[in-house]
Design a protein around this motif. Structure first.
Motif, PDB file in Angstrom:
ATOM      1  N   THR A   1       0.813  -1.219   0.000  1.00  0.00           N
ATOM      2  CA  THR A   1       0.000   0.000   0.000  1.00  0.00           C
ATOM      3  C   THR A   1       0.845   1.268   0.000  1.00  0.00           C
ATOM      4  OG1 THR A   1      -0.109   0.035   2.433  1.00  0.00           O
ATOM      5  CG2 THR A   1      -1.859  -1.156   1.241  1.00  0.00           C
TER       6      THR A   1
ATOM      7  N   LYS B   1       0.247   5.424   0.977  1.00  0.00           N
ATOM      8  CA  LYS B   1      -0.670   6.375   1.611  1.00  0.00           C
ATOM      9  C   LYS B   1       0.000   7.734   1.738  1.00  0.00           C
ATOM     10  CE  LYS B   1      -3.615   6.905   5.709  1.00  0.00           C
ATOM     11  NZ  LYS B   1      -4.025   6.296   7.005  1.00  0.00           N
ATOM     12  N   LYS B   2      -0.749   8.771   1.434  1.00  0.00           N
ATOM     13  CA  LYS B   2      -0.214  10.129   1.535  1.00  0.00           C
ATOM     14  C   LYS B   2      -0.113  10.565   2.991  1.00  0.00           C
ATOM     15  CE  LYS B   2       0.839  12.547  -2.207  1.00  0.00           C
ATOM     16  NZ  LYS B   2      -0.107  13.518  -2.767  1.00  0.00           N
ATOM     17  N   ARG B   3       1.032  11.168   3.337  1.00  0.00           N
ATOM     18  CA  ARG B   3       1.204  11.705   4.679  1.00  0.00           C
ATOM     19  C   ARG B   3       2.162  12.875   4.622  1.00  0.00           C
ATOM     20  NH1 ARG B   3       3.325   8.006   9.601  1.00  0.00           N
ATOM     21  NH2 ARG B   3       5.379   8.620   8.807  1.00  0.00           N
TER      22      ARG B   3
ATOM     23  N   TRP C   1       4.707  10.067   0.269  1.00  0.00           N
ATOM     24  CA  TRP C   1       4.074   8.754   0.201  1.00  0.00           C
ATOM     25  C   TRP C   1       4.677   7.852   1.269  1.00  0.00           C
ATOM     26  CZ3 TRP C   1      -0.185   8.222  -2.501  1.00  0.00           C
ATOM     27  CH2 TRP C   1      -0.395   9.006  -3.645  1.00  0.00           C
TER      28      TRP C   1
ATOM     29  N   MET D   1      -4.115   3.815  -1.065  1.00  0.00           N
ATOM     30  CA  MET D   1      -5.206   3.547  -0.118  1.00  0.00           C
ATOM     31  C   MET D   1      -6.381   4.494  -0.284  1.00  0.00           C
ATOM     32  SD  MET D   1      -3.066   2.505   3.333  1.00  0.00           S
ATOM     33  CE  MET D   1      -4.561   2.027   4.221  1.00  0.00           C
ATOM     34  N   GLU D   2      -6.088   5.749  -0.627  1.00  0.00           N
ATOM     35  CA  GLU D   2      -7.176   6.736  -0.727  1.00  0.00           C
ATOM     36  C   GLU D   2      -8.091   6.487  -1.924  1.00  0.00           C
ATOM     37  OE1 GLU D   2      -3.719   8.780   1.371  1.00  0.00           O
ATOM     38  OE2 GLU D   2      -4.000   7.374  -0.302  1.00  0.00           O
TER      39      GLU D   2
END
Length: 388
Positions: free
Chosen positions: A147, A149-151, A155, A180-181
């Protein structure tokens, strides 16, 4: 035994590439059994490939590479594989990926040009990490469990990849992950030194042991936004990929090595029941002739398709079935040729001191490289019964 190349080397540049590859293959052959026995990555071989500037063969000329054609690429692969198949297959992934990115033009120019420059300057090695235990081969269409995911604008990537060829030697990993989004699948370019990357030594196999296709583990691997290099469409099928012919070229190289080994044995082995070497026996001569007919058929098919790929870019979209068929014919033919060579040599072919037992193990790996036989047969049947 360069007679079998007389019809396939067409230009001075191809002759030069072949000669350089052959010199490397001759040296690789002397230590191939050591890497196989230890299941160790052939670092020494790759150091020689780097010194010979082979890692930049498929890089576009505008970035300082040689931009060799698909035909030339296969000539190199087939030749290197005669020395050490694991080295050839590993090199093929690196060179093929660069060739594909250059042709597809899906990466940002700035990112691709930087990678090319680093390969030329630092001799970096790159490969994809796509397979996963739960999904199997990416060709089957499974969605990555890895996966992204943006944070904080970056990424964050987590997951585990299997069959990561050249894992101990890679400088860049191209990792597929599900965002994931959105649920979309994308490729991310991740430098080896990124925090959170770990290699687990899981490569416990009978064939192609030197590729060290270990597991890649990604634990909270944080990369910048531009690390996303390509979005993958789950609905739209990808374009046919000529670069994947490096796979059949490698296995044909193994078949040639087995053929040459059988010929050498037949020329030098003389049991005390005969007054001459076994090369004079009709059955041995028949088997060698059958090997060469099989080899001619597979090689002419492979190089003919490669030549058409190079000459007619506008036909690429329609060449999927031919590309798959080349792999089907070449790998199955290679398995048959190695088996025939072992029948000529007899029980001695099973000795650990004989390269034929390594060829036997390595060549079978081709059956499991993409595309699998059932996918190829399904593709050809679909085309045959299509109304379009």
């Amino acid at each position: 035994m360069n007679d079998i190349y007389e019809l396939f080397i067409r230009t001075e540049r191809e002759q030069e590439l072949y000669e350089k590859a052959k010199q490397l293959a001759d040296r690789f052959r002397k230590r191939a059994h050591l890497y196989d026995e230890k299941a160790a990555f052939p670092f020494e071989n790759f150091e020689e490939l780097k010194k010979a500037k082979f890692l930049s063969l498929t890089i576009p000329k505008k970035y300082g590479g040689q931009e060799i054609s698909l035909y030339e690429f296969l000539l190199v692969q087939e030749t290197i594989a005669q020395g050490d198949a694991a080295t050839a297959l590993s090199l093929g992934w690196h060179l093929g990926i660069i060739m594909n990115i250059a042709q597809e033009r899906k990466w940002k120019e700035s990112v691709f040009s930087q990678v090319c420059k680093e390969i030329i300057q630092y001799q970096y090695v790159i490969n994809s990490a796509q397979s996963e235990k739960a999904t199997g081969s990416p060709a089957r269409g499974g969605k990555p469990e890895t996966t992204a995911k943006k944070r904080n604008g970056n990424w964050m990537i987590n997951g585990r990849k299997t069959y990561t060829s050249m894992a101990p030697a890679l400088d860049y990993f191209i990792v597929s992950a599900t965002i994931m989004e959105t649920g979309e699948v994308a490729d991310f370019l991740i430098p080896r030194l990124t925090k959170g990357i770990k290699i687990e030594e899981t490569w416990d196999t009978l064939g192609m042991r030197g590729t060290r296709s270990d597991d890649l583990i990604l634990e909270d691997v944080e990369v910048p936004e531009e690390a996303l290099v390509e979005m993958k469409s789950q609905k739209k099928k990808g374009n046919p990929q000529g670069w994947l012919l490096h796979i059949p070229a490698c296995y044909i190289g193994i078949a040639i090595a087995a053929r040459n080994e059988a010929i050498h044995f037949a020329q030098t082995y003389q049991p005390n029941s005969l007054s001459h070497p076994i090369k004079e026996l009709p059955e041995v001569r028949r088997k060698i002739a059958e090997i060469d007919i099989e080899l001619m058929t597979a090689r002419h098919f492979m190089y003919s398709v490669a030549e058409k790929w190079d000459q007619y870019p506008d036909k690429h979209l329609h060449m999927g079935p031919e590309l798959a068929a080349v792999k089907y014919v070449a790998t199955n033919t290679a398995v048959k040729i190695v088996d025939q060579a072992m029948r000529i040599v007899g029980g001695q072919s099973l000795f650990t001191s004989s390269p034929l037992q390594r060829f036997y193990r390595d060549v079978r790996a081709g059956l499991h490289n993409p595309p699998a036989d059932d996918i190829t047969l399904s593709l050809l049947a679909q085309r045959a019964f299509s109304r379009e």
